[in-house]
Design a protein around this motif. Structure first.
Motif, PDB file in Angstrom:
ATOM      1  N   LYS A 119       3.055  -8.539  -8.063  1.00  0.00           N
ATOM      2  CA  LYS A 119       2.460  -7.288  -8.242  1.00  0.00           C
ATOM      3  C   LYS A 119       3.142  -6.186  -8.256  1.00  0.00           C
ATOM      4  CE  LYS A 119      -1.860  -4.673  -7.538  1.00  0.00           C
ATOM      5  NZ  LYS A 119      -3.143  -4.678  -6.914  1.00  0.00           N
ATOM      6  N   LYS A 120       3.723  -6.139  -6.870  1.00  0.00           N
ATOM      7  CA  LYS A 120       4.376  -4.805  -6.359  1.00  0.00           C
ATOM      8  C   LYS A 120       5.659  -4.523  -7.170  1.00  0.00           C
ATOM      9  CE  LYS A 120       2.391  -5.359  -1.783  1.00  0.00           C
ATOM     10  NZ  LYS A 120       2.704  -5.683  -0.305  1.00  0.00           N
ATOM     11  N   ILE A 121       6.226  -5.618  -7.404  1.00  0.00           N
ATOM     12  CA  ILE A 121       7.655  -5.306  -8.214  1.00  0.00           C
ATOM     13  C   ILE A 121       7.118  -4.907  -9.639  1.00  0.00           C
ATOM     14  CG2 ILE A 121       9.758  -6.462  -9.075  1.00  0.00           C
ATOM     15  CD1 ILE A 121       9.211  -6.221  -5.845  1.00  0.00           C
ATOM     16  N   VAL A 122       6.063  -5.412 -10.328  1.00  0.00           N
ATOM     17  CA  VAL A 122       5.617  -5.025 -11.544  1.00  0.00           C
ATOM     18  C   VAL A 122       5.291  -3.493 -11.575  1.00  0.00           C
ATOM     19  CG1 VAL A 122       3.794  -5.319 -13.228  1.00  0.00           C
ATOM     20  CG2 VAL A 122       4.898  -7.060 -12.463  1.00  0.00           C
ATOM     21  N   LEU A 123       4.568  -3.060 -10.328  1.00  0.00           N
ATOM     22  CA  LEU A 123       4.317  -1.587 -10.519  1.00  0.00           C
ATOM     23  C   LEU A 123       5.495  -0.758 -10.256  1.00  0.00           C
ATOM     24  CD1 LEU A 123       1.386  -2.057  -7.742  1.00  0.00           C
ATOM     25  CD2 LEU A 123       0.932  -0.881 -10.236  1.00  0.00           C
ATOM     26  N   LEU A 124       6.374  -1.246  -9.522  1.00  0.00           N
ATOM     27  CA  LEU A 124       7.525  -0.263  -9.418  1.00  0.00           C
ATOM     28  C   LEU A 124       8.347  -0.090 -10.767  1.00  0.00           C
ATOM     29  CD1 LEU A 124       9.719   0.944  -8.053  1.00  0.00           C
ATOM     30  CD2 LEU A 124      10.771  -1.163  -7.361  1.00  0.00           C
TER      31      LEU A 124
END
Length: 399
Positions: A87-92
């Motif tokens: 999720k955090k990589i997708v948000l970035l």
């Protein structure tokens, strides 16, 4: 005493409610993310044509972007595995893609287009396999099928294709950036609310990855994916340009992508039932054969409306093919490398195949015409179908 007996039930109901809410947020994210992807994939070539870029130049631009994607996708996949978060990589990557895409669809200068297309592939392309990995693993965690979540992405892609096509006809191509920006902000907002994928407890090992790629069955499978994906990615790059070359409007381009995407909805919904026996390679063979039929019929179409109608075959071709490849991959890949394996699949499907399909397709389109291009795509799909027959005895092989 009475309240203490009821509290476990209330906690269970609360937990189930949170689970269902999390899944609904993931579905909403899929809807708006794939709507955003529809604007980028479906209308980037049309926008470039509007700015005076030739088919051969479009092929080089998209091919260059695919090359950037080859470098960036494994990087982001390995970062996701290393830090055990998707999720955090997708948000970035998604957040940067929204900003860059908004600038891209306002750009006129060739140098700016070149740089911004490259930046889009650097961040937007890796977001797709990470999103698919997030979908698959969250669905697995909650006992759902992959198609039960991914179907909403297909609905989003379909609706956006239709809406954007007509909006561009009425508002002008200059307003495309604002449409892209709205979809992007909504996708980002819902991504904030989705659950992260469950992290693997196993330690990452490059030796395991090397052993995985050393399996002959894995290499044969990835070769099949590459051959079948080349004509698919060529179609992604030139469908809109082909429709317009036959006299179609931007609205008809949107209709073509709408028909293609809406046909995916039914097959993504049916994918769990279709693939329940584990015969993924057989379904891949069928999809590759129908790809050949689809592109051959496009090649002989004299009216753009027939090209629009033929996109109804997208469901049995792409949806079945892609779901079967993911299911087969997840069955043979080591647990700790699932996100990376998904990314490698995307490198072949959207990267290497995109380079070959875009550059070769652009040259063929400019020098021999759209019909010759689609006839060549049919030939490559047929080759993929025939090659897949050699994998049938190993179709259920496990690593």
């Amino acid at each position: 005493m009475r309240s203490s007996r009821s509290s476990p039930d209330k906690r269970t109901e609360t937990g189930e409610g949170r689970t269902m809410l999390a899944v609904q947020f993931l579905r909403a994210y899929n809807f708006f993310y794939f709507s955003l992807l529809a604007v980028f994939i479906s209308f980037l070539p049309v926008y470039l044509t509007f700015r005076g870029v030739s088919p051969a130049q479009i092929g080089v631009l998209i091919g260059m972007g695919s090359f950037v994607g080859i470098l960036s996708q494994p990087l982001w996949g390995m970062v996701s595995d290393r830090y055990k978060t998707i999720k955090k990589i997708v948000l970035l990557t998604l957040g940067i893609s929204v900003a860059v895409g908004f600038a891209l669809f306002q750009s006129v200068h060739p140098a700016a287009l070149f740089l911004l297309v490259g930046a889009m592939y650097l961040f937007m392309l890796p977001t797709d396999p990470l999103t698919e990995s997030l979908n698959y693993r969250v669905a697995e965690q909650h006992g759902l099928s992959f198609g039960a979540i991914r179907t909403f992405g297909a609905i989003g892609y379909a609706s956006a294709s239709l809406i954007v096509g007509f909006a561009v006809d009425r508002l002008g191509m200059e307003r495309l950036s604002w449409v892209y920006g709205v979809y992007g902000l909504l996708a980002f907002a819902f991504c904030l609310a989705v659950p992260d994928a469950p992290a693997s407890g196993k330690r990452l090992s490059f030796a395991d990855l090397r052993r995985f790629f050393a399996y002959p069955a894995t290499l044969r499978f990835f070769l099949l994916v590459l051959v079948a994906a080349i004509p698919h990615r060529t179609n992604d790059s030139f469908l809109g340009v082909f429709v317009q070359s036959l006299g179609g409007t931007s609205g008809m381009v949107g209709q073509a992508w709408f028909v293609a995407a809406i046909s995916e909805v039914a097959f993504f919904a049916l994918s769990a039932w279709l693939l329940r026996t584990g015969s993924e390679i057989k379904w891949i063979t069928l999809a590759a054969g129908l790809y050949a039929v689809r592109y051959a019929l496009c090649a002989v179409a004299a009216d753009p409306i027939w090209v629009v109608y033929l996109q109804v075959m997208q469901g049995i071709t792409f949806a079945v093919f892609y779901t079967a490849t993911i299911q087969y991959l997840y069955r043979i890949i080591p647990e700790e490398w699932k996100a990376t394996g998904q990314t490698v699949l995307a490198v072949l499907f959207f990267g290497v195949s995109g380079i070959v399909g875009s550059i070769a397709g652009g040259w063929l389109f400019q020098h021999l015409g759209g019909s010759a291009l689609y006839l060549g795509m049919a030939g490559v799909s047929l080759a993929g179908c025939l090659y897949s027959l050699t994998l049938w005895p190993r179709g259920t092989a496990s690593t």
